[in-house]
Design a protein around this motif. Structure first.
Motif: not given
Length: 210
Positions: A34-45, A132-148
Motif C-alpha cells: 500500500s502506498g508504493v505508487g501503483k495508482t500513481t503509475l496507473l494515472n501516469a499510463i 477501449p483497447e486498454l482497460l485500466l482498473l484501480d482496485e475494482p474489487f475494493a470494499s466489496l463483500d466476498g460475493e460481490r
C-alpha cells in the motif's frame, strides 16, 4: 500499444526507473505494498499525472483507454443511462452495455440509488462504451463483500474473454486476482518504486518473465 520508459532521475517523487511494454491482448495485474505508487503509475499510463514527462509514456496514436477508478465517478445528477450517453454511447448500445454488466433494469437510476457493486458495474459499462483497447482498473474489487467481489471478477473475466485483443492493467492487493484475470504480473516496490518483478502466468502458476 504502450511503452513505459521512466528514467528514475527525480522526475516523480514516487516512481523510479520503470521500463516495460504492453501489447494487445496482454493482461497485467499490478501488485505491491500500500502506498508504493501503483495508482500513481496507473494515472501516469492514463496521462493524468503531469509530473510524469510526456515522452516517458509512449502510446500508440489515438489509443482508446477505459479507466475504472476506485470511486465510480459517475455524475450524480445524471442517470446511469445519461452517464453512458455522455461518453458517446447511442441508445441501442447503452441497452446492450447495461445488459452486459447486469444492470438492465437500472438505467434510469441515479448513481446514489445504486449499491457500491452496482455503481462499479455502471462505471465499467461507461468504460466499455468507449470501446477501449486498454482497460485500466484501480482496485475494482475494493470494499466489496466476498460475493460481490466474485461477481465483479467474473464479469471482468467475461469482458476480457469476449475481446481478446483488449489489454488490461489491474491494480490489486490480491494475488488471487492475478490467477483469475492476468497473463502477467508486475510487482512494484521500493522508494522510489520500481518494477521489482515481472512474472508470467502459466497454468495458474507464476514464472519469471521478460
Amino acid at each position: 500499444m504502450l511503452e513505459l520508459a521512466l528514467t528514475g532521475e527525480g522526475a516523480h517523487p514516487l516512481l523510479g526507473r520503470i521500463v516495460a511494454q504492453v501489447s494487445p491482448g496482454e493482461r497485467f495485474c499490478l501488485l505491491g505494498p500500500s502506498g508504493v505508487g501503483k495508482t500513481t503509475l496507473l494515472n501516469a499510463i492514463a496521462g493524468l499525472d503531469p509530473r510524469v514527462p510526456g515522452a516517458a509514456i509512449r502510446r500508440r496514436p489515438a489509443l482508446r483507454i477505459g479507466y475504472l477508478f476506485q470511486e465510480h465517478r459517475l455524475l450524480p445528477w445524471r442517470s446511469v443511462r445519461q452517464n453512458l450517453a455522455m461518453v458517446g454511447a447511442e441508445a441501442s448500445r447503452i441497452d446492450r452495455l447495461l445488459e452486459q454488466v447486469g444492470l438492465r433494469d437500472a438505467g434510469d437510476a441515479l448513481p446514489d440509488q445504486l449499491s457500491l457493486g452496482m455503481a462499479r458495474r455502471a462505471a465499467l459499462a461507461r468504460c466499455l462504451a468507449v470501446e477501449p483497447e486498454l482497460l485500466l482498473l484501480d482496485e475494482p474489487f475494493a470494499s466489496l463483500d466476498g460475493e460481490r467481489a466474485r461477481q465483479m471478477r467474473r464479469l471482468i473475466a467475461e469482458v476480457l474473454a469476449a475481446q481478446p485483443r483488449m489489454a488490461m492493467i489491474c491494480v490489486t492487493h490480491d494475488p488471487g486476482d492475478a490467477e483469475a484475470l492476468a497473463s502477467r504480473v508486475w510487482y512494484l516496490d521500493g522508494k522510489p518504486a520500481t518494477l521489482q518483478r515481472d512474472l508470467r502466468m502459466s497454468a495458474g502458476l507464476l514464472r519469471s518473465g521478460g
